[in-house]
Write an enzyme that holds these catalytic residues in place. Structure first.
Site, mmCIF file in Angstrom:
data_model
loop_
_atom_site.group_PDB
_atom_site.id
_atom_site.type_symbol
_atom_site.label_atom_id
_atom_site.label_comp_id
_atom_site.label_asym_id
_atom_site.label_seq_id
_atom_site.Cartn_x
_atom_site.Cartn_y
_atom_site.Cartn_z
ATOM 1 C CB SER A 14 -0.895 0.008 1.242
ATOM 2 O OG SER A 14 -0.088 -0.060 2.400
ATOM 3 C CE LYS A 16 1.973 -2.530 5.627
ATOM 4 N NZ LYS A 16 2.350 -3.040 4.285
ATOM 5 C CB ALA A 37 10.986 -9.024 7.590
ATOM 6 C CG HIS A 51 12.575 -3.000 1.988
ATOM 7 N ND1 HIS A 51 11.679 -1.993 1.708
ATOM 8 C CD2 HIS A 51 11.883 -4.143 1.840
ATOM 9 C CE1 HIS A 51 10.505 -2.510 1.402
ATOM 10 N NE2 HIS A 51 10.601 -3.831 1.475
HETATM 11 N N1 LIG Z 1 15.297 -8.394 8.273
HETATM 12 C C1 LIG Z 1 15.112 -7.220 7.650
HETATM 13 N N2 LIG Z 1 13.894 -6.921 7.170
HETATM 14 C C2 LIG Z 1 13.722 -5.732 6.561
HETATM 15 C C3 LIG Z 1 14.774 -4.796 6.414
HETATM 16 N N3 LIG Z 1 14.281 -3.723 5.765
HETATM 17 C C4 LIG Z 1 12.979 -3.972 5.534
HETATM 18 N N4 LIG Z 1 12.634 -5.185 6.024
HETATM 19 C C5 LIG Z 1 11.300 -5.807 6.057
HETATM 20 O O1 LIG Z 1 10.601 -5.588 4.867
HETATM 21 C C6 LIG Z 1 9.181 -5.602 5.142
HETATM 22 C C7 LIG Z 1 8.454 -4.595 4.297
HETATM 23 O O2 LIG Z 1 8.658 -4.897 2.962
HETATM 24 P P1 LIG Z 1 7.572 -5.398 1.906
HETATM 25 O O3 LIG Z 1 7.011 -6.699 2.329
HETATM 26 O O4 LIG Z 1 8.280 -5.321 0.586
HETATM 27 O O5 LIG Z 1 6.508 -4.247 2.015
HETATM 28 P P2 LIG Z 1 4.935 -4.249 2.076
HETATM 29 O O6 LIG Z 1 4.608 -4.134 3.542
HETATM 30 O O7 LIG Z 1 4.281 -5.308 1.287
HETATM 31 O O8 LIG Z 1 4.651 -2.937 1.278
HETATM 32 P P3 LIG Z 1 4.343 -1.455 1.671
HETATM 33 O O9 LIG Z 1 2.956 -1.416 2.233
HETATM 34 O O10 LIG Z 1 4.399 -0.738 0.344
HETATM 35 O O11 LIG Z 1 5.383 -0.982 2.643
HETATM 36 C C8 LIG Z 1 9.021 -5.236 6.611
HETATM 37 O O12 LIG Z 1 8.320 -6.258 7.253
HETATM 38 C C9 LIG Z 1 10.450 -5.134 7.126
HETATM 39 O O13 LIG Z 1 10.592 -5.797 8.377
HETATM 40 C C10 LIG Z 1 16.058 -5.131 6.948
HETATM 41 O O14 LIG Z 1 17.030 -4.372 6.862
HETATM 42 N N5 LIG Z 1 16.168 -6.361 7.531
#
Ligand SMILES: Nc1nc2c(ncn2[C@@H]2O[C@H](COP(=O)(O)OP(=O)(O)OP(=O)(O)O)[C@@H](O)[C@H]2O)c(=O)[nH]1
Length: 177
Positions: A14, A16, A37, A51
């Site tokens: 979305s 977010k 994650a 990311h």
């Molecule tokens: N382990 C780890 N996870 C990361 C890092 N940077 C981002 N993430 C994870 O990436 C996830 C978000 O990415 P997406 O799944 O691509 O995003 P989304 O929530 O579907 O999309 P949006 O709603 O657009 O933000 C989050 O749950 C974060 O925890 C990092 O440096 N390390």
């Protein structure tokens, strides 16, 4: 009500996380990114690397799938913290067979005690079909309860759809106007 706590809700993809990052960047850095994650496959590893790249400099990253209470106890008043996201934290709690109710209570209580500037990302997962299995229903209900509990504490709550923020509580932050 905690004026230092902002909750950003939305569905998958979305926008977010980008909105949450803009809220954090409105403060002087360094910014503290707390990722819940975990990378279990190559696609997720690539997604996370993207990311990290997109975030750029100025961020300190902590990867913490479960112990968000420990992270919140370690932050101080001067920290600007982005927690992304509560949904994966909840899923880790559920799959680790911890008690959902008490872990949620512990987290909400830690959020209410923090003096840091806190932006929290979570998913709105309840708008689709009722899951056809018990685990899915349990997760959906726990996510709804967690979002309600955090939203009750937060000074600002935004809902993001199609990259656009809608104010559910408080005022539209200046950086998004
Ligand atoms: N382990 C780890 N996870 C990361 C890092 N940077 C981002 N993430 C994870 O990436 C996830 C978000 O990415 P997406 O799944 O691509 O995003 P989304 O929530 O579907 O999309 P949006 O709603 O657009 O933000 C989050 O749950 C974060 O925890 C990092 O440096 N390390």
């Amino acid at each position: 009500m905690l004026t230092n706590v902002k909750l950003v809700l939305g569905g998958a993809r979305s926008g977010k996380s980008a909105i949450a990052e803009r809220l954090v960047r409105a403060h002087p850095g360094p910014w503290w990114y707390v990722a819940t994650a975990q990378a279990f496959d190559d696609e997720m590893r690539a997604r996370i690397a993207q990311h990290v790249n997109d975030r750029g400099d100025g961020w300190v990253t902590t990867e913490e799938p479960l112990d968000l209470v420990g992270v919140l106890e370690a932050v101080s008043k001067t920290n600007i913290v982005l927690i992304d996201c509560l949904t994966l934290w909840l899923s880790n709690v559920l799959l680790g067979e911890y008690d959902l109710g008490s872990e949620t209570d512990r987290l909400v209580s830690a959020i209410s005690r923090t003096k840091a500037e806190l932006v929290i990302v979570s998913n709105e997962v309840g708008m689709g079909l009722v899951p056809d299995n018990s685990l899915g229903r349990q997760f959906r209900d726990a996510q709804g309860r967690l979002n309600q509990a955090v939203a009750a504490q937060a000074g600002t709550v935004l809902f993001v759809a199609a990259g656009l923020p809608l104010v559910l509580k408080g005022e539209m932050p200046k950086v998004l106007q």
